[in-house]
Motif scaffolding. Structure first.
Motif, PDB file in Angstrom:
ATOM      1  N   GLU A   1     111.162  38.965 126.203  1.00 18.87           N
ATOM      2  CA  GLU A   1     110.652  39.725 127.346  1.00 18.87           C
ATOM      3  C   GLU A   1     110.849  41.219 127.127  1.00 18.87           C
ATOM      4  O   GLU A   1     109.956  42.026 127.410  1.00 18.87           O
ATOM      5  N   ASP A   2     112.019  41.615 126.618  1.00 16.48           N
ATOM      6  CA  ASP A   2     112.270  43.026 126.312  1.00 16.48           C
ATOM      7  C   ASP A   2     111.301  43.522 125.244  1.00 16.48           C
ATOM      8  O   ASP A   2     110.774  44.642 125.341  1.00 16.48           O
ATOM      9  N   ASP A   3     111.062  42.689 124.238  1.00 11.62           N
ATOM     10  CA  ASP A   3     110.127  43.064 123.178  1.00 11.62           C
ATOM     11  C   ASP A   3     108.730  43.282 123.753  1.00 11.62           C
ATOM     12  O   ASP A   3     108.037  44.243 123.390  1.00 11.62           O
ATOM     13  N   ARG A   4     108.309  42.407 124.642  1.00  9.94           N
ATOM     14  CA  ARG A   4     106.966  42.537 125.206  1.00  9.94           C
ATOM     15  C   ARG A   4     106.840  43.774 126.088  1.00  9.94           C
ATOM     16  O   ARG A   4     105.777  44.390 126.152  1.00  9.94           O
ATOM     17  N   ARG A   5     107.928  44.140 126.760  1.00  5.46           N
ATOM     18  CA  ARG A   5     107.884  45.373 127.558  1.00  5.46           C
ATOM     19  C   ARG A   5     107.716  46.588 126.654  1.00  5.46           C
ATOM     20  O   ARG A   5     106.937  47.499 126.963  1.00  5.46           O
ATOM     21  N   ARG A   6     108.448  46.612 125.552  1.00  5.70           N
ATOM     22  CA  ARG A   6     108.290  47.729 124.619  1.00  5.70           C
ATOM     23  C   ARG A   6     106.918  47.696 123.942  1.00  5.70           C
ATOM     24  O   ARG A   6     106.342  48.746 123.643  1.00  5.70           O
ATOM     25  N   LEU A   7     106.416  46.501 123.716  1.00  3.61           N
ATOM     26  CA  LEU A   7     105.081  46.366 123.131  1.00  3.61           C
ATOM     27  C   LEU A   7     104.022  46.940 124.069  1.00  3.61           C
ATOM     28  O   LEU A   7     103.037  47.533 123.626  1.00  3.61           O
ATOM     29  N   ALA A   8     104.226  46.779 125.361  1.00  2.00           N
ATOM     30  CA  ALA A   8     103.285  47.325 126.340  1.00  2.00           C
ATOM     31  C   ALA A   8     103.186  48.842 126.204  1.00  2.00           C
ATOM     32  O   ALA A   8     102.104  49.425 126.388  1.00  2.00           O
ATOM     33  N   ALA A   9     104.293  49.488 125.870  1.00  4.68           N
ATOM     34  CA  ALA A   9     104.268  50.943 125.676  1.00  4.68           C
ATOM     35  C   ALA A   9     103.420  51.309 124.460  1.00  4.68           C
ATOM     36  O   ALA A   9     102.705  52.323 124.470  1.00  4.68           O
ATOM     37  N   ILE A  10     103.485  50.484 123.422  1.00  3.68           N
ATOM     38  CA  ILE A  10     102.667  50.739 122.237  1.00  3.68           C
ATOM     39  C   ILE A  10     101.194  50.543 122.565  1.00  3.68           C
ATOM     40  O   ILE A  10     100.332  51.331 122.148  1.00  3.68           O
ATOM     41  N   ARG A  11     100.894  49.493 123.318  1.00  4.50           N
ATOM     42  CA  ARG A  11      99.505  49.290 123.752  1.00  4.50           C
ATOM     43  C   ARG A  11      98.995  50.510 124.521  1.00  4.50           C
ATOM     44  O   ARG A  11      97.879  50.989 124.303  1.00  4.50           O
ATOM     45  N   ALA A  12      99.814  51.012 125.428  1.00  6.66           N
ATOM     46  CA  ALA A  12      99.413  52.164 126.243  1.00  6.66           C
ATOM     47  C   ALA A  12      99.201  53.396 125.374  1.00  6.66           C
ATOM     48  O   ALA A  12      98.265  54.175 125.599  1.00  6.66           O
ATOM     49  N   ALA A  13     100.047  53.579 124.360  1.00  3.09           N
ATOM     50  CA  ALA A  13      99.909  54.729 123.467  1.00  3.09           C
ATOM     51  C   ALA A  13      98.611  54.648 122.672  1.00  3.09           C
ATOM     52  O   ALA A  13      97.938  55.658 122.445  1.00  3.09           O
ATOM     53  N   ARG A  14      98.244  53.426 122.253  1.00  2.68           N
ATOM     54  CA  ARG A  14      96.988  53.262 121.531  1.00  2.68           C
ATOM     55  C   ARG A  14      95.804  53.629 122.420  1.00  2.68           C
ATOM     56  O   ARG A  14      94.869  54.309 121.983  1.00  2.68           O
ATOM     57  N   VAL A  15      95.838  53.180 123.658  1.00  2.00           N
ATOM     58  CA  VAL A  15      94.751  53.487 124.595  1.00  2.00           C
ATOM     59  C   VAL A  15      94.672  54.988 124.842  1.00  2.00           C
ATOM     60  O   VAL A  15      93.581  55.573 124.872  1.00  2.00           O
ATOM     61  N   GLU A  16      95.815  55.632 125.012  1.00  7.52           N
ATOM     62  CA  GLU A  16      95.833  57.079 125.251  1.00  7.52           C
ATOM     63  C   GLU A  16      95.243  57.831 124.064  1.00  7.52           C
ATOM     64  O   GLU A  16      94.470  58.777 124.231  1.00  7.52           O
ATOM     65  N   SER A  17      95.604  57.390 122.844  1.00 11.12           N
ATOM     66  CA  SER A  17      95.052  58.031 121.643  1.00 11.12           C
ATOM     67  C   SER A  17      93.539  57.876 121.592  1.00 11.12           C
ATOM     68  O   SER A  17      92.814  58.810 121.241  1.00 11.12           O
TER      69      SER A  17
END
Length: 337
Positions: free
Chosen positions: A106-122
């Motif tokens: 669950e912690d990994d998936r929360r941090r993964l969500a931040a990476i997803r968001a960074a990709r979208v922002e880029s």
């Protein structure tokens, strides 16, 4: 995949977490390190063990190395599909039964969500920088939604199977046809565009879409690897369209299909300078001749009239393999490339 190597590769909590993450999406090694909260060299050691066992595969994209689940580890994938199915089920059950493992995932998936968001922002930053020139081009031709509907209509009636999207760009075509295809390979020469496509496609199942860097003049695939090949607004960038279609035909199985979306012949010379178009569209006769020479039987094209630039959809079916011995030998030679 040897079962002993598989079990040894799984005998580490970090590698179990990595496998859960790769079941969600393809990740760069640096992104894995960020999610796991470990150094990149340490994560690379774990990655090496997973790759050696066949559970994961590396793919280089410029200076980045991406990791995805190996063919044998993907649900239903390859000859080792049952082993991959069993591993996926085991890890899912482990999350249900092991509270500590569940919290880690669950912690990994929360941090993964931040990476997803960074990709979208880029991706949004890139789109904002190029929005004006793209809007200028869109105003000249039919709306994208209409083009997509006509393309979908043209592809109806037969399964898409394994689909190759040549020059995927933003990944829109891969996204559009993912629900109907068994597997999609989205190829682009530009690392920038692959990053954009990865952001758009990251919500799709990891085992269903694969992103690959490559050139349409030298496709990095074996002969007859795909049931459907798509070139959407790509062929006008080719200095040698015949060579590009010959490569497309090489990787299309006999009886497979090609679909080309591009402009009818036009006189907008400014597209050469402003948008790097090598060709000012194509006539029906020239495109039919290119398809026939490449080994396809062309079908009647579809035209989207009513705009300054006319968008056309050309399709074709790959002819059966040649029957002579010399020709069969040539086909085998191409297949071994």
């Amino acid at each position: 995949m040897r079962i002993e190597a598989t079990m040894r590769a799984l005998a580490d909590p970090t590698r179990l977490r990595i496998m859960r993450l790769l079941g969600t999406m393809e990740l760069a090694v640096g992104e894995l390190a960020q999610v796991l909260g470990q150094s990149q060299p340490r994560v690379s050691q774990h990655v090496a063990k997973l790759c050696d066992s066949g559970l994961a595969e590396r793919r280089r994209e410029g200076s980045w190395v991406f990791l995805r689940m190996g063919t044998g580890a993907q649900p239903g994938g390859g000859r080792a599909g049952p082993v991959g199915d069993a591993i996926a089920r085991l890890l899912a059950i482990a999350e249900q039964e092991d509270a500590d493992f569940h919290r880690q995932c669950e912690d990994d998936r929360r941090r993964l969500a931040a990476i997803r968001a960074a990709r979208v922002e880029s991706a949004e930053v890139y789109f904002a920088a190029h929005a004006e020139e793209w809007d200028e081009l869109r105003q000249l031709h039919s709306p994208d939604r209409l083009v997509e509907q006509r393309l979908a209509d043209a592809m109806e009636g037969r399964p898409l199977g394994r689909l190759l999207d040549i020059g995927t760009g933003t990944g829109r075509m891969a996204e559009l046809f993912a629900p109907q295809a068994d597997h999609i390979v989205a190829l682009d020469k530009s690392l920038e565009m692959l990053r954009i496509a990865r952001a758009k496609l990251q919500h799709l199942p990891a085992h269903g879409v694969e992103l690959v860097q490559g050139d349409f003049a030298d496709l990095p695939f074996a002969a007859h690897a795909f049931d459907t090949v798509l070139l959407h607004q790509v062929l006008h960038f080719a200095q040698d369209p015949a060579a590009a279609l010959a490569e497309a035909a090489r990787v299309t199985r006999p009886g497979g299909r090609i679909a080309i979306v591009d402009f009818a012949a036009h006189e907008f010379e400014e597209l050469r300078a402003r948008h790097e178009h090598a060709r000012l569209g194509f006539t029906d006769a020239s495109l039919a001749a290119l398809l026939e020479d490449a080994g396809y039987d062309p079908a009647p094209p579809t035209a989207l009239e009513g705009a300054e630039l006319v968008v056309k959809i050309w399709t074709g079916t790959r002819r059966p393999l040649p029957e002579s011995r010399d020709e069969r030998d040539q086909v085998k030679k191409e297949a071994s490339r």
